[in-house]
Design a protein around this motif. Structure first.
Motif, PDB file in Angstrom:
ATOM      1  N   GLU A   1      35.435  -6.666 -29.025  1.00  0.00           N
ATOM      2  CA  GLU A   1      35.385  -6.391 -30.462  1.00  0.00           C
ATOM      3  C   GLU A   1      34.390  -7.320 -31.148  1.00  0.00           C
ATOM      4  O   GLU A   1      33.622  -6.900 -32.026  1.00  0.00           O
ATOM      5  CB  GLU A   1      36.773  -6.544 -31.074  1.00  0.00           C
ATOM      6  CG  GLU A   1      36.834  -6.176 -32.551  1.00  0.00           C
ATOM      7  CD  GLU A   1      38.246  -6.231 -33.117  1.00  0.00           C
ATOM      8  OE1 GLU A   1      38.385  -6.167 -34.360  1.00  0.00           O
ATOM      9  OE2 GLU A   1      39.207  -6.330 -32.324  1.00  0.00           O
TER      10      GLU A   1
ATOM     11  N   HIS B   1      31.529 -11.917 -25.562  1.00  0.00           N
ATOM     12  CA  HIS B   1      30.959 -10.727 -26.194  1.00  0.00           C
ATOM     13  C   HIS B   1      31.079  -9.488 -25.317  1.00  0.00           C
ATOM     14  O   HIS B   1      30.912  -8.371 -25.818  1.00  0.00           O
ATOM     15  CB  HIS B   1      29.487 -10.968 -26.538  1.00  0.00           C
ATOM     16  CG  HIS B   1      29.270 -12.132 -27.442  1.00  0.00           C
ATOM     17  ND1 HIS B   1      28.706 -13.318 -27.017  1.00  0.00           N
ATOM     18  CD2 HIS B   1      29.559 -12.309 -28.756  1.00  0.00           C
ATOM     19  CE1 HIS B   1      28.649 -14.160 -28.022  1.00  0.00           C
ATOM     20  NE2 HIS B   1      29.156 -13.590 -29.077  1.00  0.00           N
ATOM     21  N   PHE B   2      31.300  -9.667 -24.025  1.00  0.00           N
ATOM     22  CA  PHE B   2      31.485  -8.520 -23.143  1.00  0.00           C
ATOM     23  C   PHE B   2      32.321  -8.918 -21.946  1.00  0.00           C
ATOM     24  O   PHE B   2      32.448 -10.111 -21.598  1.00  0.00           O
ATOM     25  CB  PHE B   2      30.141  -7.944 -22.677  1.00  0.00           C
ATOM     26  CG  PHE B   2      29.417  -8.770 -21.632  1.00  0.00           C
ATOM     27  CD1 PHE B   2      29.575  -8.533 -20.269  1.00  0.00           C
ATOM     28  CD2 PHE B   2      28.564  -9.804 -22.015  1.00  0.00           C
ATOM     29  CE1 PHE B   2      28.904  -9.283 -19.314  1.00  0.00           C
ATOM     30  CE2 PHE B   2      27.887 -10.564 -21.069  1.00  0.00           C
ATOM     31  CZ  PHE B   2      28.053 -10.300 -19.713  1.00  0.00           C
TER      32      PHE B   2
ATOM     33  N   ASN C   1      20.893   0.285 -35.959  1.00  0.00           N
ATOM     34  CA  ASN C   1      22.345   0.167 -35.985  1.00  0.00           C
ATOM     35  C   ASN C   1      22.731  -0.705 -37.181  1.00  0.00           C
ATOM     36  O   ASN C   1      21.868  -1.282 -37.831  1.00  0.00           O
ATOM     37  CB  ASN C   1      22.853  -0.489 -34.684  1.00  0.00           C
ATOM     38  CG  ASN C   1      22.375   0.240 -33.441  1.00  0.00           C
ATOM     39  OD1 ASN C   1      21.428  -0.191 -32.794  1.00  0.00           O
ATOM     40  ND2 ASN C   1      23.012   1.350 -33.123  1.00  0.00           N
TER      41      ASN C   1
ATOM     42  N   ASP D   1      23.855  -8.215 -23.970  1.00  0.00           N
ATOM     43  CA  ASP D   1      25.275  -8.120 -24.326  1.00  0.00           C
ATOM     44  C   ASP D   1      25.928  -9.425 -24.742  1.00  0.00           C
ATOM     45  O   ASP D   1      27.106  -9.420 -25.118  1.00  0.00           O
ATOM     46  CB  ASP D   1      26.058  -7.536 -23.144  1.00  0.00           C
ATOM     47  CG  ASP D   1      25.669  -6.093 -22.857  1.00  0.00           C
ATOM     48  OD1 ASP D   1      25.870  -5.245 -23.745  1.00  0.00           O
ATOM     49  OD2 ASP D   1      25.154  -5.821 -21.767  1.00  0.00           O
TER      50      ASP D   1
ATOM     51  N   GLN E   1      30.830  -6.165 -30.334  1.00  0.00           N
ATOM     52  CA  GLN E   1      30.436  -4.994 -31.100  1.00  0.00           C
ATOM     53  C   GLN E   1      29.999  -5.375 -32.502  1.00  0.00           C
ATOM     54  O   GLN E   1      29.137  -4.723 -33.102  1.00  0.00           O
ATOM     55  CB  GLN E   1      31.598  -4.002 -31.152  1.00  0.00           C
ATOM     56  CG  GLN E   1      31.921  -3.375 -29.818  1.00  0.00           C
ATOM     57  CD  GLN E   1      33.163  -2.497 -29.869  1.00  0.00           C
ATOM     58  OE1 GLN E   1      33.703  -2.225 -30.937  1.00  0.00           O
ATOM     59  NE2 GLN E   1      33.621  -2.053 -28.711  1.00  0.00           N
ATOM     60  N   THR E   2      30.553  -6.446 -33.020  1.00  0.00           N
ATOM     61  CA  THR E   2      30.205  -6.890 -34.369  1.00  0.00           C
ATOM     62  C   THR E   2      28.939  -7.734 -34.393  1.00  0.00           C
ATOM     63  O   THR E   2      28.083  -7.562 -35.275  1.00  0.00           O
ATOM     64  CB  THR E   2      31.360  -7.718 -34.965  1.00  0.00           C
ATOM     65  OG1 THR E   2      32.543  -6.905 -35.015  1.00  0.00           O
ATOM     66  CG2 THR E   2      31.020  -8.217 -36.367  1.00  0.00           C
TER      67      THR E   2
ATOM     68  N   GLN F   1      31.098  -4.154 -20.855  1.00  0.00           N
ATOM     69  CA  GLN F   1      31.734  -3.471 -21.984  1.00  0.00           C
ATOM     70  C   GLN F   1      31.913  -4.482 -23.108  1.00  0.00           C
ATOM     71  O   GLN F   1      32.476  -5.552 -22.905  1.00  0.00           O
ATOM     72  CB  GLN F   1      33.092  -2.886 -21.578  1.00  0.00           C
ATOM     73  CG  GLN F   1      33.031  -1.875 -20.445  1.00  0.00           C
ATOM     74  CD  GLN F   1      32.347  -0.576 -20.848  1.00  0.00           C
ATOM     75  OE1 GLN F   1      32.198  -0.288 -22.038  1.00  0.00           O
ATOM     76  NE2 GLN F   1      31.915   0.207 -19.859  1.00  0.00           N
ATOM     77  N   ARG F   2      31.419  -4.149 -24.280  1.00  0.00           N
ATOM     78  CA  ARG F   2      31.483  -5.067 -25.406  1.00  0.00           C
ATOM     79  C   ARG F   2      32.922  -5.313 -25.840  1.00  0.00           C
ATOM     80  O   ARG F   2      33.745  -4.389 -25.905  1.00  0.00           O
ATOM     81  CB  ARG F   2      30.706  -4.494 -26.604  1.00  0.00           C
ATOM     82  CG  ARG F   2      29.216  -4.323 -26.359  1.00  0.00           C
ATOM     83  CD  ARG F   2      28.444  -5.597 -26.632  1.00  0.00           C
ATOM     84  NE  ARG F   2      27.018  -5.392 -26.372  1.00  0.00           N
ATOM     85  CZ  ARG F   2      26.151  -4.944 -27.268  1.00  0.00           C
ATOM     86  NH1 ARG F   2      26.557  -4.660 -28.507  1.00  0.00           N
ATOM     87  NH2 ARG F   2      24.877  -4.791 -26.963  1.00  0.00           N
TER      88      ARG F   2
END
Length: 555
Positions: free
Chosen positions: A443, A430-431, A109, A424, A446-447, A440-441
């Motif tokens: 924003e 972060h989530f 990724n 996570d 996700q970075t 769920q991440r």
């Protein structure tokens, strides 16, 4: 270049890492009964390796699964929900020397920000009690990173090396023994369960895969024994009034029933291994009349090629896959252009994630197929571990123990605070956890959050995709059915490294039978192709594996 005692070419230290078809045939075997021959030893089973490996000790500090698994890993424990309050498995910092730990890990990724600009790294390091400095390498070109680093001799404190890359590196066992620490003094027998209880919870067969040249060098990442499965668009089958097949005759009949190019729908988006397994093709070798026979040499493989060619000739396969076997079969199934396709078992939940927006999308796993009604199914058995973390050899005892504590921390199972941190990051930062109990991440997550700490060890498998209704239960049921069908390989329980030239010939042989499927070569050519393969590598590989089998009372 020099020769070993058997006259097989072997590369010296600085030219050690030639990759591909020219790699030495006698890639080192891991372990021998006397354990004093180093990289030139013979393969060994769990009994011979017992003095090297941790005693299997189930971890009792986590949450109880709703659906129990099997200790040998053939059935994964199932969890139907996320615990409201994850448990904390480790309360004390595990890094105590005050020194950084350097690590090389792969990533498929985008690379996240590094320190000091990454709050995920900062937070996890604070909990660990020290700093892990990651050198993150592109997973798509990770072999280049591995070979360059090993050849230099300048390895990090912790180094993640996947097994699928190891088979491409000649004399890896020799290099590993020279560069990485022997972990048996810290983990063997009951030593692990006291100081590293999560590492002790890995199956013994997974730990045996971490033995190279007679020494326990790699911390394994346990994996499911199932390499492949057949999946079906259940919603399309239901619309068409078709059932799941149980054997190849039914598969062909149902395929002809659902195939309708005029409606832009074909029976198969991909087809290959499913047929070979159903025909009874072994994972690699089988014993016939007291002699080892490779899967390419079996009548079952030839029958599988003929059957699959028939499927192609009948126009039951999507034309994109006919044109290119590397086409994205997932897209064909996800868009409804195909009903069946084969993939790794882990792809199931990924497909639901990708196509959850498709109205009515329902993908289900098909039970292993038999060749014909009343026959037994066969499932190829994958290695019990697929990735390995190595620790630098010339570290002090205190530093090796520190690295092992970090690995133990990173091994924390589903349902723990540490698992959430590794996977996570920090909840609320972060989530967040959605109404289905799924992280769920954010924003920021996700970075900043990427698979990094998880590559510093392995982790126990968990069947926990409960956000997809019925998936946990169905996968548990499928594994329970599939477990008895796992191929009973003559090398089951042995740690054997495949000769690298044999591995290198796998792709050309795969090209050949795929060309037959597509009508670019005739079915009758397969016998000649196998004869050529025998002359190139097959007979020498048989000799190699025969010695392994005889040395371990398998022949």
């Amino acid at each position: 270049m020099g020769d070993n005692a058997n006259g097989t070419p072997r590369l010296h230290r600085r030219s050690l890492f030639q990759v591909g078809a020219g790699a030495a045939a006698a890639a080192s075997l891991a372990g021998c009964a006397a354990l004093d021959e180093g990289p030139d030893g013979t393969a060994a089973g769990a009994d011979e390796l017992a003095d090297l490996l941790p005693t299997y000790t189930p971890y009792e500090g986590g949450i109880t699964p709703d659906l129990p698994g099997e200790p040998d890993g053939t059935v994964t424990p199932g969890f139907l929900s996320r615990p409201a309050e994850p448990v904390q498995a480790i309360t004390e910092p595990v890094m105590t020397t005050g020194e950084d730990i350097t690590a090389i890990t792969p990533l498929w990724n985008p690379t996240p920000p590094g320190l000091p600009d990454n709050s995920y790294f900062t937070t996890v390091n604070e909990i660990l009690g020290g700093t892990v400095v990651f050198n993150i390498a592109d997973g798509n070109n990770y072999l280049d990173k591995i070979t360059t680093t090993l050849a230099s001799g300048d390895v990090p404190d912790m180094f993640q090396i996947p097994g699928w890359e190891i088979v491409n590196i000649s004399d890896f066992g020799e290099a590993a023994n020279e560069l990485f620490a022997d972990l048996s003094p810290y983990l063997a027998g009951d030593k692990a369960k006291k100081d590293y209880p999560l590492l002790a919870s890995y199956p013994t067969a997974a730990w045996a895969m971490g033995v190279f040249g007679g020494k326990l060098l790699g911390i394994p990442w346990e994996r499911s024994p199932y390499t492949n499965a057949l999946f079906a668009r259940q919603d399309l089958l239901d619309q068409l009034g078709a059932a799941h097949p149980t054997n190849l005759d039914e598969l062909l009949a149902i395929a002809e029933e659902v195939n309708d190019p005029s409606a832009n729908r074909w029976a198969f988006a991909s087809l290959d291994q499913t047929v070979q397994e159903a025909m009874g093709v072994p994972t690699l070798w089988k014993i016939e009349d007291g002699r080892l026979v490779h899967k390419f040499e079996t009548q079952a493989f030839a029958d599988a090629i003929e059957f699959t060619r028939q499927v192609f000739d009948k126009g039951l396969v999507h034309p994109d896959y006919v044109a290119d076997r590397n086409t994205n079969a997932k897209e064909l199934v996800g868009s409804g252009q195909a009903v069946f396709y084969e993939d790794g078992v882990g792809a199931w939940h990924e497909m639901f994630q990708t196509y959850r927006g498709v109205a009515g999308f329902d993908l289900q796993i098909v039970n292993p197929l038999a060749r014909e009604a009343g026959a037994d199914a066969t499932i190829w058995r994958d290695d019990p571990a697929g990735m390995f973390t190595f620790i630098k050899k010339d570290l002090t005892e205190e530093r090796i123990q520190e690295c092992l504590r970090v690995a133990n921390w990173c091994s924390t199972p589903f349902g723990t605070v540490e698992y959430d941190l590794v996977s996570d990051g920090v909840e609320g930062v972060h989530f967040t956890v959605d109404a289905e109990g799924v992280p769920q991440r954010t924003e920021l997550g996700q970075t900043e959050v990427a698979p990094t700490y998880m590559f510093l060890s392995g982790r126990a498998n968990a069947n926990n995709k409960f956000q997809y209704p019925g998936m946990v239960e169905r996968l548990h049921e499928w594994e329970t059915v599939a477990a008895p069908a796992l191929d009973d390989s003559p090398f089951q329980g042995l740690r054997v490294e495949m000769p690298s030239d044999l591995s290198a010939e796998n792709e050309p042989m795969k090209d050949a039978h795929h060309e037959i499927y597509r009508g670019q070569r005739e079915v009758a050519e397969w016998a000649t192709i196998v004869d050529d393969w025998r002359a190139k590598v097959g007979d020498s590989a048989r000799e190699y594996y025969t010695k392994v089998a005889e040395d371990n009372d398998r022949l």
